[in-house]
Write a protein that holds these residues in place. Structure first.
Motif, PDB file in Angstrom:
ATOM      1  N   HIS A 173      60.118  37.932  44.947  1.00  0.00           N
ATOM      2  CA  HIS A 173      58.822  37.271  44.784  1.00  0.00           C
ATOM      3  C   HIS A 173      59.003  35.759  44.839  1.00  0.00           C
ATOM      4  O   HIS A 173      60.098  35.229  44.581  1.00  0.00           O
ATOM      5  CB  HIS A 173      58.180  37.658  43.438  1.00  0.00           C
ATOM      6  CG  HIS A 173      59.022  37.288  42.249  1.00  0.00           C
ATOM      7  ND1 HIS A 173      58.894  36.091  41.586  1.00  0.00           N
ATOM      8  CD2 HIS A 173      60.017  37.953  41.605  1.00  0.00           C
ATOM      9  CE1 HIS A 173      59.751  36.031  40.585  1.00  0.00           C
ATOM     10  NE2 HIS A 173      60.453  37.167  40.573  1.00  0.00           N
TER      11      HIS A 173
ATOM     12  N   ARG B 159      58.573  32.074  43.388  1.00  0.00           N
ATOM     13  CA  ARG B 159      58.527  31.538  42.035  1.00  0.00           C
ATOM     14  C   ARG B 159      57.132  31.004  41.725  1.00  0.00           C
ATOM     15  O   ARG B 159      56.622  31.178  40.623  1.00  0.00           O
ATOM     16  CB  ARG B 159      59.567  30.429  41.870  1.00  0.00           C
ATOM     17  CG  ARG B 159      61.020  30.915  42.030  1.00  0.00           C
ATOM     18  CD  ARG B 159      61.960  29.733  42.168  1.00  0.00           C
ATOM     19  NE  ARG B 159      63.351  30.154  42.317  1.00  0.00           N
ATOM     20  CZ  ARG B 159      63.892  30.535  43.472  1.00  0.00           C
ATOM     21  NH1 ARG B 159      63.143  30.559  44.585  1.00  0.00           N
ATOM     22  NH2 ARG B 159      65.159  30.885  43.530  1.00  0.00           N
TER      23      ARG B 159
ATOM     24  N   THR C 114      64.845  37.386  43.458  1.00  0.00           N
ATOM     25  CA  THR C 114      64.723  38.783  43.048  1.00  0.00           C
ATOM     26  C   THR C 114      65.009  38.883  41.557  1.00  0.00           C
ATOM     27  O   THR C 114      66.110  38.581  41.099  1.00  0.00           O
ATOM     28  CB  THR C 114      65.702  39.675  43.827  1.00  0.00           C
ATOM     29  OG1 THR C 114      65.416  39.585  45.228  1.00  0.00           O
ATOM     30  CG2 THR C 114      65.567  41.128  43.381  1.00  0.00           C
ATOM     31  N   SER C 115      63.983  39.286  40.800  1.00  0.00           N
ATOM     32  CA  SER C 115      64.134  39.402  39.346  1.00  0.00           C
ATOM     33  C   SER C 115      63.081  40.355  38.808  1.00  0.00           C
ATOM     34  O   SER C 115      62.151  40.747  39.513  1.00  0.00           O
ATOM     35  CB  SER C 115      64.006  38.028  38.673  1.00  0.00           C
ATOM     36  OG  SER C 115      62.720  37.478  38.887  1.00  0.00           O
ATOM     37  N   VAL C 116      63.227  40.710  37.537  1.00  0.00           N
ATOM     38  CA  VAL C 116      62.285  41.619  36.892  1.00  0.00           C
ATOM     39  C   VAL C 116      61.125  40.809  36.323  1.00  0.00           C
ATOM     40  O   VAL C 116      61.324  39.883  35.532  1.00  0.00           O
ATOM     41  CB  VAL C 116      62.976  42.416  35.762  1.00  0.00           C
ATOM     42  CG1 VAL C 116      61.954  43.312  35.046  1.00  0.00           C
ATOM     43  CG2 VAL C 116      64.112  43.250  36.324  1.00  0.00           C
ATOM     44  N   LEU C 117      59.902  41.164  36.735  1.00  0.00           N
ATOM     45  CA  LEU C 117      58.703  40.521  36.216  1.00  0.00           C
ATOM     46  C   LEU C 117      58.213  41.256  34.967  1.00  0.00           C
ATOM     47  O   LEU C 117      58.530  42.433  34.773  1.00  0.00           O
ATOM     48  CB  LEU C 117      57.609  40.516  37.286  1.00  0.00           C
ATOM     49  CG  LEU C 117      57.897  39.676  38.535  1.00  0.00           C
ATOM     50  CD1 LEU C 117      56.846  39.936  39.601  1.00  0.00           C
ATOM     51  CD2 LEU C 117      57.937  38.201  38.197  1.00  0.00           C
TER      52      LEU C 117
ATOM     53  N   PRO D 191      65.465  35.856  32.067  1.00  0.00           N
ATOM     54  CA  PRO D 191      66.019  36.561  33.237  1.00  0.00           C
ATOM     55  C   PRO D 191      65.203  36.393  34.520  1.00  0.00           C
ATOM     56  O   PRO D 191      65.709  36.698  35.605  1.00  0.00           O
ATOM     57  CB  PRO D 191      66.012  38.038  32.798  1.00  0.00           C
ATOM     58  CG  PRO D 191      65.941  38.000  31.312  1.00  0.00           C
ATOM     59  CD  PRO D 191      65.129  36.793  30.988  1.00  0.00           C
ATOM     60  N   GLN D 192      63.965  35.929  34.427  1.00  0.00           N
ATOM     61  CA  GLN D 192      63.149  35.792  35.638  1.00  0.00           C
ATOM     62  C   GLN D 192      63.699  34.719  36.570  1.00  0.00           C
ATOM     63  O   GLN D 192      63.568  34.829  37.787  1.00  0.00           O
ATOM     64  CB  GLN D 192      61.702  35.482  35.256  1.00  0.00           C
ATOM     65  CG  GLN D 192      60.993  36.645  34.581  1.00  0.00           C
ATOM     66  CD  GLN D 192      59.541  36.340  34.314  1.00  0.00           C
ATOM     67  OE1 GLN D 192      58.814  35.893  35.194  1.00  0.00           O
ATOM     68  NE2 GLN D 192      59.093  36.581  33.086  1.00  0.00           N
ATOM     69  N   ASP D 193      64.309  33.696  36.004  1.00  0.00           N
ATOM     70  CA  ASP D 193      64.927  32.649  36.830  1.00  0.00           C
ATOM     71  C   ASP D 193      65.793  31.785  35.912  1.00  0.00           C
ATOM     72  O   ASP D 193      65.362  30.756  35.397  1.00  0.00           O
ATOM     73  CB  ASP D 193      63.867  31.794  37.520  1.00  0.00           C
ATOM     74  CG  ASP D 193      64.449  30.927  38.620  1.00  0.00           C
ATOM     75  OD1 ASP D 193      65.663  30.651  38.581  1.00  0.00           O
ATOM     76  OD2 ASP D 193      63.699  30.532  39.531  1.00  0.00           O
TER      77      ASP D 193
ATOM     78  N   ASP E 254      61.366  47.174  37.353  1.00  0.00           N
ATOM     79  CA  ASP E 254      62.332  47.006  38.442  1.00  0.00           C
ATOM     80  C   ASP E 254      62.312  45.589  38.982  1.00  0.00           C
ATOM     81  O   ASP E 254      61.265  44.929  39.033  1.00  0.00           O
ATOM     82  CB  ASP E 254      62.029  47.998  39.577  1.00  0.00           C
ATOM     83  CG  ASP E 254      62.098  49.447  39.107  1.00  0.00           C
ATOM     84  OD1 ASP E 254      62.999  49.757  38.299  1.00  0.00           O
ATOM     85  OD2 ASP E 254      61.255  50.246  39.535  1.00  0.00           O
ATOM     86  N   ALA E 255      63.493  45.140  39.421  1.00  0.00           N
ATOM     87  CA  ALA E 255      63.598  43.824  40.047  1.00  0.00           C
ATOM     88  C   ALA E 255      62.935  43.839  41.422  1.00  0.00           C
ATOM     89  O   ALA E 255      63.125  44.772  42.202  1.00  0.00           O
ATOM     90  CB  ALA E 255      65.061  43.417  40.160  1.00  0.00           C
ATOM     91  N   VAL E 256      62.130  42.810  41.707  1.00  0.00           N
ATOM     92  CA  VAL E 256      61.443  42.704  42.990  1.00  0.00           C
ATOM     93  C   VAL E 256      61.600  41.282  43.528  1.00  0.00           C
ATOM     94  O   VAL E 256      61.811  40.333  42.763  1.00  0.00           O
ATOM     95  CB  VAL E 256      59.947  43.048  42.862  1.00  0.00           C
ATOM     96  CG1 VAL E 256      59.755  44.511  42.467  1.00  0.00           C
ATOM     97  CG2 VAL E 256      59.268  42.129  41.848  1.00  0.00           C
TER      98      VAL E 256
END
Length: 453
Positions: free
Chosen positions: A223, A225, A211-214, A160-162, A219-221
């Motif tokens: 950032h 890559r 914008t994704s959850v780290l 889900p991060q990318d 929460d999604a922020v």
């Protein structure tokens, strides 16, 4: 001891093998050692990242542990010890239950000691009891449930991060591993990591932040890559230091919990199969009888895993990638492995290198792990096929079924308020108990020790 470090220099004709006790000129030996470093490189630092441990420390101890392995095996078994994937699922389970990196390394340290004890027993008593306890049907089932148990980690943490970088990275890795020639296909993990890194940087330039959850927060922020802030701050030379993502020091002492130890012990079964398969593969290539060194190899891997874990490092195993290099070059000289080990130690003492590795984008890890985890699981099926496990026999079909589902599905057996068995630990226990409950010695006829290569 001095005789261990004496190799007969040879200049063979093209295609002629170079034995473990021989070497090419030191210039060529150094070149071969560097080739072994490249072969082990990608997986050796990717798996520590996945387990939340330090890549620099893993590279450093891979060199130290390779030297330990060669010494214990008296330079008769040319192998490189890189980071093991066998404990990845257990580590994921520990962290999902609130354990930190000290809990992880403590559990793996105990597993290493158990593996070392198994090695001593094999060396003293022979392999008969090992064949009976872990026939190919059982070993394949345990390896399969270890790999497939990791599917939720990919789905929930990395992918889900990318997702698009993950998808393209996995496609590149599949193509590289299958379509590239010879040596290049053996370093597909390393090439996929470089590809994903570059792709993530290009996406930052063209599309801006994502914008994704780290992994560090719920929460999604927004950032980047690729962020090299840590790389710029890192020194060029120094011992691995700093903090891991969970706040534990990079170099740390272990913490012990019976619940967490039981989660990683099934990895010992995978390592026994892995080491056995690799020793037999090397014996077949070199033409040497290495059966007397099988116990030494298993015990050395266990001792190496325990040693690395004692300081916060990653577990080890003999690497098929480096056996593949020997197969391609027909150079089995242990001198090249000493060179590779020294190079790895020097890389481990470069914090800037470690910072680059630790900055690997989550989407890249998603693409790599979705392939790697599936491959770990399918190695179990490969063990079954290569050893002729017949699923027309109820002992194999019914005896293994419950354990595989319990392991992959995360089934939990609550024993007390403070102790339970679940996932891999419960699945492995059910595989062993149910299989031997109904086997009564018939499974040994299917083969001897499972092959991993």
């Amino acid at each position: 001891m001095s005789s261990l470090f004496t190799w007969k220099e040879v200049d063979p004709a093209p295609g002629e093998p170079v034995g473990p006790g021989e070497r090419l000129s030191w210039g060529k030996t150094v070149g071969l050692g560097a080739q072994h470093v490249v072969a082990m490189f990608g997986a050796t630092f990717v798996f520590p990242l996945i387990m939340g441990l330090d890549a620099n420390l893993a590279i450093f101890f891979s060199g130290v542990c390779t030297i330990l392995f060669l010494l214990v095996c008296q330079n008769k078994v040319p192998s490189y010890l890189g980071t093991s994937a066998s404990f990845v699922a257990g580590v994921a389970a520990i962290r999902s239950q609130g354990g930190d990196s000290a809990d992880v390394t403590g559990a793996i340290l105990v597993a290493g000691i158990v593996l070392a004890i198994v090695g001593v027993l094999v060396h003293l008593a022979g392999t008969g009891f090992l064949h009976r306890l872990l026939p190919p049907a059982v070993t394949g089932a345990v390896v399969m449930l270890i790999g497939f148990n990791l599917a939720p980690v990919v789905a929930a943490t990395y992918w889900p991060q990318d997702q698009w970088v993950a998808l393209l990275t996995s496609a590149f890795m599949v193509a590289a591993a299958v379509l590239m020639p010879g040596f290049w296909s053996r370093i597909a993990v390393f090439l996929a990591l470089i590809f994903g890194y570059l792709l993530s940087w290009i996406c930052d330039v063209l599309f801006g932040q994502i914008t994704s959850v780290l992994p560090t927060g719920p929460d999604a922020v927004a950032h980047d890559r690729v962020s090299w802030a840590g790389v710029e701050a890192a020194d060029w030379i120094g011992f691995p230091s700093g903090k891991l993502a969970d706040g534990v020091s990079v170099v740390h002492g272990p913490s012990f919990s019976l619940t967490f130890i039981l989660l990683v012990l099934p990895g010992v079964i995978a390592l026994i199969a892995e080491n056995t398969g690799h020793v037999k593969a090397v014996a077949e290539m070199t033409g040497d009888n290495l059966d007397p060194y099988l116990g030494r190899a298993i015990g050395a891997d266990g001792a190496a895993t325990a040693l690395a874990s004692l300081f916060g490092g990653s577990p080890t195993t003999t690497y098929a990638e480096n056996i593949g290099v020997m197969s391609a070059t027909k150079v089995y000289s242990t001198a090249a492995y000493y060179v590779a080990a020294v190079v790895a130690i020097l890389l481990g003492l470069c914090p800037k290198f470690g910072a680059i590795v630790n900055a690997t984008p989550g989407g890249v890890l998603g693409g790599i792990t979705v392939v790697l985890y599936g491959m770990i699981g399918l190695v179990g099926a490969k063990i079954w096929v290569e050893n002729g496990v017949d699923f027309g026999k109820p002992v194999n079909m019914v005896g293994l079924a419950a354990g595989i589902i319990a392991g992959i599905g995360g089934v939990t057996l609550t024993i007390t308020d403070d102790f339970s068995l679940s996932g891999i630990a419960l699945g492995t226990l059910l595989v062993l108990v149910y299989y031997h409950l109904v086997d009564r010695g018939r499974g040994v006829e299917q083969g001897q020790v499972s092959k991993v290569l």
